[in-house]
Design a protein around this motif. Structure first.
Motif, PDB file in Angstrom:
ATOM      1  N   GLY A   1       0.844  -1.126  -0.111  1.00 30.01           N
ATOM      2  CA  GLY A   1      -0.185   0.006  -0.086  1.00 30.01           C
ATOM      3  C   GLY A   1       0.958   1.362  -0.018  1.00 30.01           C
ATOM      4  N   GLN A   2       0.230   2.492  -0.311  1.00 33.67           N
ATOM      5  CA  GLN A   2       0.864   3.603  -0.414  1.00 33.67           C
ATOM      6  C   GLN A   2       0.363   4.532   0.785  1.00 33.67           C
ATOM      7  N   THR A   3       1.143   5.649   1.366  1.00 30.32           N
ATOM      8  CA  THR A   3       0.765   6.539   2.457  1.00 30.32           C
ATOM      9  C   THR A   3      -0.414   6.849   2.085  1.00 30.32           C
TER      10      THR A   3
ATOM     11  N   GLU B   1      -3.424   4.981   2.325  1.00 31.82           N
ATOM     12  CA  GLU B   1      -3.970   3.763   2.063  1.00 31.82           C
ATOM     13  C   GLU B   1      -4.128   3.125   3.391  1.00 31.82           C
ATOM     14  N   ILE B   2      -5.222   2.285   3.433  1.00 33.03           N
ATOM     15  CA  ILE B   2      -5.245   1.507   4.734  1.00 33.03           C
ATOM     16  C   ILE B   2      -4.784   0.020   4.386  1.00 33.03           C
ATOM     17  N   THR B   3      -5.550  -0.510   3.328  1.00 31.01           N
ATOM     18  CA  THR B   3      -5.194  -1.820   2.894  1.00 31.01           C
ATOM     19  C   THR B   3      -5.698  -2.008   1.509  1.00 31.01           C
ATOM     20  N   ARG B   4      -5.070  -3.028   0.678  1.00 30.42           N
ATOM     21  CA  ARG B   4      -5.260  -3.269  -0.726  1.00 30.42           C
ATOM     22  C   ARG B   4      -5.929  -4.798  -0.606  1.00 30.42           C
TER      23      ARG B   4
ATOM     24  N   SER C   1     -11.646   1.688  -9.303  1.00 28.70           N
ATOM     25  CA  SER C   1     -10.187   1.798  -8.552  1.00 28.70           C
ATOM     26  C   SER C   1      -9.451   2.366  -9.731  1.00 28.70           C
TER      27      SER C   1
ATOM     28  N   THR D   1      -9.726   6.077 -10.532  1.00 30.09           N
ATOM     29  CA  THR D   1      -9.621   6.594  -9.484  1.00 30.09           C
ATOM     30  C   THR D   1      -7.984   6.859  -9.326  1.00 30.09           C
ATOM     31  N   TYR D   2      -7.264   5.867  -9.379  1.00 31.23           N
ATOM     32  CA  TYR D   2      -5.776   5.734  -9.135  1.00 31.23           C
ATOM     33  C   TYR D   2      -5.071   6.382 -10.390  1.00 31.23           C
TER      34      TYR D   2
ATOM     35  N   ASP E   1      -4.525   9.668  -8.751  1.00 23.89           N
ATOM     36  CA  ASP E   1      -3.447   9.411  -7.716  1.00 23.89           C
ATOM     37  C   ASP E   1      -2.119   9.537  -8.550  1.00 23.89           C
TER      38      ASP E   1
END
Length: 304
Positions: free
Chosen positions: A31-33, A35-38, A126, A129-130, A133
């Motif tokens: 995951g990235q800063t 994010e909670i989990t993928r 997703s 949205t990504y 990002d």
């Protein structure tokens, strides 16, 4: 029309390989800063939709239009991957039963077939949205102004006044076939808008003058028309094994195309005209423009 050269084919393959590698990294389980989990199944579906080969012509155009102005190559690759995420989302959603209802994409099961419809919808959401990002992230080493302009240009190319609006027109075309002007409008939005962005992005990344941005934008519009015209010819003349997807579906659904309206001979002549226009648009850049000119030829001459 001159064929593309081996050096162009090699450059296209090299960029496609770089895009595939970066997409693999971006769509990893780490995951990235912020994010909670993928969730693994969702991530797997996203990867199925995005890491499925292909020519990667859109990111290639981003990379080469940036190179035309000597812009940041690493940033261009990231922007190209963002564009490919967005393009992949559109394919995942277009393939759904409520849209084009396709089971095959590039010779493999579509995401909703490999997983399920709900997961395919979320995978598309997703990926969409990504894309923004990736452009906005600090790893895309551009000025704040360039990143904002890229986000704005991509949003407008992808949304109601661009690709998504074009898909809406495409669905309406199944019920009432558009006239020639309607077909051109639909195709300029559904297919052309992202290709236009891919070419304009190089000027934005490089912070080139407005005149250069306008010229690259027009170049993208012209090759976008060529891309769709070549696609319609392939839909008419190829089989599913060659295309890696169902062939002849537009005709079966009663969708109007310029090829159906004006004939194969006209379409082939129009492709020659569009490539000539593309060449005249960026010919003033001299040898630096040769790869983009070859890209226009490649788009018009492709067989799958």
């Amino acid at each position: 029309m001159s064929p593309t050269t081996p050096s162009f084919e090699s450059r296209l393959l090299t960029t496609a390989s770089s895009v595939e590698a970066l997409l693999d990294e971006l769509l990893s389980s780490g995951g990235q800063t912020g994010e909670i989990t993928r969730p693994q199944r969702l991530l797997d579906a996203m990867r199925h939709g995005a890491l499925n080969g292909g020519k990667r012509i859109r990111p290639f155009l981003v990379v080469e239009s940036t190179a035309l102005f000597g812009g940041n190559a690493k940033a261009a690759l990231r922007v190209g991957c963002a564009l490919e995420c967005l393009h992949s989302y559109s394919l995942v959603h277009d393939d759904l039963p409520a849209m084009d209802d396709d089971d095959l994409r590039r010779g493999k099961p579509t995401v909703h077939i490999a997983y399920d419809e709900a997961t395919a919808i979320l995978a598309g959401d997703s990926l969409l949205t990504y894309a923004f990002d990736v452009i906005a992230a600090p790893e895309t080493a551009l000025s704040d102004r360039a990143r904002v302009e890229l986000v704005l240009a991509l949003a407008r190319a992808a949304g109601i006044g661009g690709m998504a609006g074009g898909q809406a027109l495409d669905l309406a075309a199944e019920k009432q076939a558009p006239d020639e002007a309607g077909i051109v409008l639909l195709q300029s939005m559904k297919t052309g808008a992202l290709l236009r962005f891919a070419c304009e992005a190089g000027a934005i990344i490089s912070e080139a003058p407005g005149e250069d941005r306008d010229r690259l934008r027009r170049f993208g519009e012209v090759i976008g028309r060529a891309f769709q015209l070549a696609d319609d010819l392939l839909d008419l003349t190829s089989d599913a094994a060659t295309l890696g997807k169902a062939a002849g579906k537009d005709a079966a659904r009663g969708k109007g195309t310029l090829v159906a309206l004006k004939g194969q001979e006209w379409a082939e002549a129009e492709l020659d005209r569009l490539v000539a226009e593309a060449e005249s648009l960026i010919g003033p850049y001299g040898e630096k423009a040769e790869t983009l000119i070859e890209a226009a030829r490649f788009i018009a001459n492709r067989k799958h």
